[in-house]
Design an enzyme around this catalytic site. Structure first.
Site, PDB file in Angstrom:
ATOM      1  N   HIS B  13      44.048  45.702 -18.577  1.00  0.00           N
ATOM      2  CA  HIS B  13      42.770  46.390 -18.462  1.00  0.00           C
ATOM      3  C   HIS B  13      42.388  46.627 -17.008  1.00  0.00           C
ATOM      4  CE1 HIS B  13      42.355  45.714 -22.687  1.00  0.00           C
ATOM      5  NE2 HIS B  13      41.196  46.347 -22.703  1.00  0.00           N
TER       6      HIS B  13
HETATM    7  N1  LIG Z   1      41.460  45.705 -34.068  1.00  0.00           N
HETATM    8  C1  LIG Z   1      40.278  46.289 -34.332  1.00  0.00           C
HETATM    9  N2  LIG Z   1      40.113  46.984 -35.477  1.00  0.00           N
HETATM   10  C2  LIG Z   1      38.923  47.575 -35.740  1.00  0.00           C
HETATM   11  N3  LIG Z   1      37.863  47.528 -34.919  1.00  0.00           N
HETATM   12  C3  LIG Z   1      37.991  46.845 -33.770  1.00  0.00           C
HETATM   13  C4  LIG Z   1      39.181  46.190 -33.412  1.00  0.00           C
HETATM   14  N4  LIG Z   1      39.011  45.599 -32.196  1.00  0.00           N
HETATM   15  C5  LIG Z   1      37.758  45.880 -31.828  1.00  0.00           C
HETATM   16  N5  LIG Z   1      37.132  46.632 -32.769  1.00  0.00           N
HETATM   17  C6  LIG Z   1      35.774  47.160 -32.736  1.00  0.00           C
HETATM   18  O1  LIG Z   1      35.526  47.617 -31.417  1.00  0.00           O
HETATM   19  C7  LIG Z   1      34.252  47.131 -30.999  1.00  0.00           C
HETATM   20  C8  LIG Z   1      34.236  46.939 -29.490  1.00  0.00           C
HETATM   21  O2  LIG Z   1      34.407  48.182 -28.856  1.00  0.00           O
HETATM   22  P1  LIG Z   1      34.329  48.305 -27.273  1.00  0.00           P
HETATM   23  O3  LIG Z   1      33.334  47.335 -26.744  1.00  0.00           O
HETATM   24  O4  LIG Z   1      34.062  49.733 -26.966  1.00  0.00           O
HETATM   25  O5  LIG Z   1      35.807  47.944 -26.817  1.00  0.00           O
HETATM   26  P2  LIG Z   1      36.315  46.603 -26.054  1.00  0.00           P
HETATM   27  O6  LIG Z   1      36.194  45.478 -27.040  1.00  0.00           O
HETATM   28  O7  LIG Z   1      37.737  46.898 -25.732  1.00  0.00           O
HETATM   29  O8  LIG Z   1      35.439  46.416 -24.852  1.00  0.00           O
HETATM   30  C9  LIG Z   1      34.057  45.853 -31.752  1.00  0.00           C
HETATM   31  O9  LIG Z   1      32.683  45.583 -31.905  1.00  0.00           O
HETATM   32  C10 LIG Z   1      34.753  46.113 -33.075  1.00  0.00           C
HETATM   33  O10 LIG Z   1      33.881  46.674 -34.017  1.00  0.00           O
END
Ligand SMILES: Nc1ncnc2c1ncn2[C@@H]1O[C@H](COP(=O)(O)OP(=O)(O)O)[C@@H](O)[C@H]1O
Ligand SMILES: Nc1ncnc2c1ncn2[C@@H]1O[C@H](COP(=O)(O)OP(=O)(O)O)[C@@H](O)[C@H]1O
Ligand SMILES: [Mg+2]
Ligand SMILES: [Mg+2]
Ligand SMILES: [Mg+2]
Ligand SMILES: [Mg+2]
Lengths: 210, 132, 132, 210
Positions: B13
């Site tokens: 990241h």
């Molecule tokens: N493997 C996954 N499958 C489905 N949804 C996921 C998965 N991993 C994370 N999410 C969703 O993504 C959301 C987080 O998105 P975001 O904050 O934009 O990305 P990051 O976690 O990479 O910072 C979580 O609240 C969850 O709902």
């Protein structure tokens, strides 16, 4: 019920408005159980999508949603980027060269989008992710077809979003918290609720103010 | 490409992490091709298109082993591999990024196969870093 | 010091790795004090005096958990801890650097003890990064 | 046999000459089973040590070897820095305020140095490290005391260095190679051989050309 490129634009613009308004709220949800960027990710991603689609004439739903998906993948660096991006890409593939679709076709295309999210993220129902809103909502749309009541869709999306509060996260950054993720609504489930809320409002025929 | 060794793709990241890691590994084994992808628009995140380009830059028929930091990098990496095209010798290592990459680069430097390099990376999980 | 949380010290042979890692972790948990030490005279290596200074900069009575990349960093880190003085709440985590640090910073952010933070880091070894 | 500050300087300068000459060789050994910097580390470290001690008047062995150890810790970023550094620091602590020592005291001080290496690096005999030269050599010095034959010391150090060739590395970067480290002489064992070779030459009374 018919859904065409104008309805599609309406959906995305409306969703973007909600995301801009709720940016801080989504961020605060992600601060509690993630890295605090979900509001930023969604607001920036959909702002870019709206910029992209604003000046383009789309002759069918397939090309329109392909642009939505590609832009999200290109611009959003968190899990939500490739997940929502893949969803819209799979959605677009179901809608290739379609100018307008009915409620049954809409449900089927969203079902393909959900399949994309599932295979990309490997999350199951109950893992406290966007799947926990997508799966029941898509099920409802598939079973109701042309008889879908948009208010029922909104109600269900909100209920399922609320239900993530009691879940232990098994996927994504929140999984690092284990049981300590319980008691917080999932940020992704919340942005998915807005997505379906915006869709339902368009299906209800609410007016389109850009 | 430098040689017949298995290439390594490092995804994080944060660009700095993989760029520093590449420096560390180059010292150990200058003969292994290492590609990196990290960050998105100079911020924390990953980018499927950037990962695809990085993959392309080191892919050979000897194969590539991919290591990543967090789950969301895997999501974008799998998307990148799909965009790159199927039926290639590409293995995702379920391994700690730094320690797995170190083991992988050593293994690749010995001229071993893509499966052996991926296994070496995954074995780094078992590595005891502090002995009694 | 920002608060009452356990601090984290990250040590690598390459400054970029820990400086990038710190960026990544700050996004997750801005409330945890993180010190870094990496490289020696702008080259690959570690430096006991630099590690000691980094340790000093974040040490509080809540304790510090130390993570490192390779064995030779541990040698210098133990030397640094000795120079810093005995009887302090300092724990070396036998953990992968990136994944362990992520788990540690989350745990520390919850206000847990230095032992719990170290355990969380060590549990990252068991973490399955790719689910079936 | 008596060993004083002039002998100590002689030792370190002589060792540095060997390390500068063998820099490429040590590096090639480390390229095979490590990261290829052992020649550089040792050559740079001892060059700095020689610079440091060159312009200083030392009134006892303790302060002299403290400077040697500190400089190595400060300047060498690989495992060899803190290991040799700790060795010389522990050595210096045994020689506090000593102006000259006999063979028995030398053996005892080197034994303390070895203890420092062991506790710092946790390597055991057979792990393919500097310990595999240090331990037998220090044993010889302890048992022979004043009767030590410097040529026997050189012979033993070389033999023990050679023996590391057949060992599997259990410590340091070479451990990543597992069984594939067999067949290569350990770089650290080699630099340790030079260290004892230089010491033996000084004990033999060979002339001191700076
Ligand atoms: N493997 C996954 N499958 C489905 N949804 C996921 C998965 N991993 C994370 N999410 C969703 O993504 C959301 C987080 O998105 P975001 O904050 O934009 O990305 P990051 O976690 O990479 O910072 C979580 O609240 C969850 O709902
Ligand atoms: N834990 C240890 N205990 C004793 N000696 C060690 C240990 N780790 C490494 N060494 C020695 O250090 C040598 C390598 O030194 P050097 O190349 O300067 O450091 P690095 O391995 O950090 O690059 C090895 O050949 C070995 O003899
Ligand atoms: Mg997030
Ligand atoms: Mg993020
Ligand atoms: Mg080395
Ligand atoms: Mg080194």
């Amino acid at each position: 019920m018919l859904f065409d490129v104008s309805g599609a634009k309406h959906w995305i613009v409306r969703l973007n408005q909600k995301l801009q308004e709720q940016k801080k709220y989504l961020t605060s949800l992600d601060q509690a159980i993630g890295d605090g960027d979900h509001g930023l990710n969604m607001a920036r991603g959909f702002q870019e999508v709206v910029l992209k689609i604003h000046d383009t004439e789309y002759k069918d739903l397939g090309t329109f949603f392909k642009d939505v998906g590609m832009t999200l993948i290109l611009k959003v660096g968190g899990a939500s980027g490739p997940l929502y991006g893949t969803a819209f890409l799979k959605f677009s593939m179901e809608l290739k060269e379609k100018k307008e679709i009915n409620g049954i076709e809409l449900g089927e295309a969203l079902s393909a989008a959900l399949e994309g999210i599932r295979s990309r993220g490997r999350a199951q129902l109950g893992d406290k992710t966007i799947v926990d809103v997508w799966e029941p909502v898509v099920d409802l749309m598939m079973s109701e077809g042309e008889n879908l009541n948009p208010d029922e869709l909104i109600r269900l999306a909100n209920e399922k979003m609320e239900d993530t509060k009691d879940m232990e996260a098994k996927k994504g950054r929140a999984a690092y918290l284990g049981k300590r993720s319980i008691g917080h609504i999932d940020p992704g489930a919340t942005s998915s609720m807005y997505l379906f809320e915006a869709l339902a409002e368009v299906l209800k025929g609410e007016s389109y103010e850009e | 490409m430098k040689n017949n060794n298995v290439s390594i793709l490092l995804i994080s990241h944060c660009y700095e992490i993989v760029s520093g890691l590449k420096n560390l590994l180059n010292q150990v084994q200058p003969d292994v091709n290492i590609a990196i992808s990290g960050g998105i628009h100079d911020e924390i995140g990953t980018n499927a298109f950037d990962i695809k380009n990085a993959l392309e830059s080191v892919y050979t028929s000897n194969g590539v082993v991919i290591l990543f930091d967090l789950g969301s990098a895997l999501i974008n990496a799998e998307l990148a591999v799909e965009m790159f095209g199927g039926n290639k010798k590409i293995i995702f290592a379920d391994a700690p990024l730094v320690e797995g990459a170190y083991a992988a680069v050593v293994e690749s430097g010995l001229g071993n196969t893509v499966e052996e390099v991926a296994n070496a990376a995954e074995s780094a999980k078992q590595l005891q870093k502090i002995s009694d």
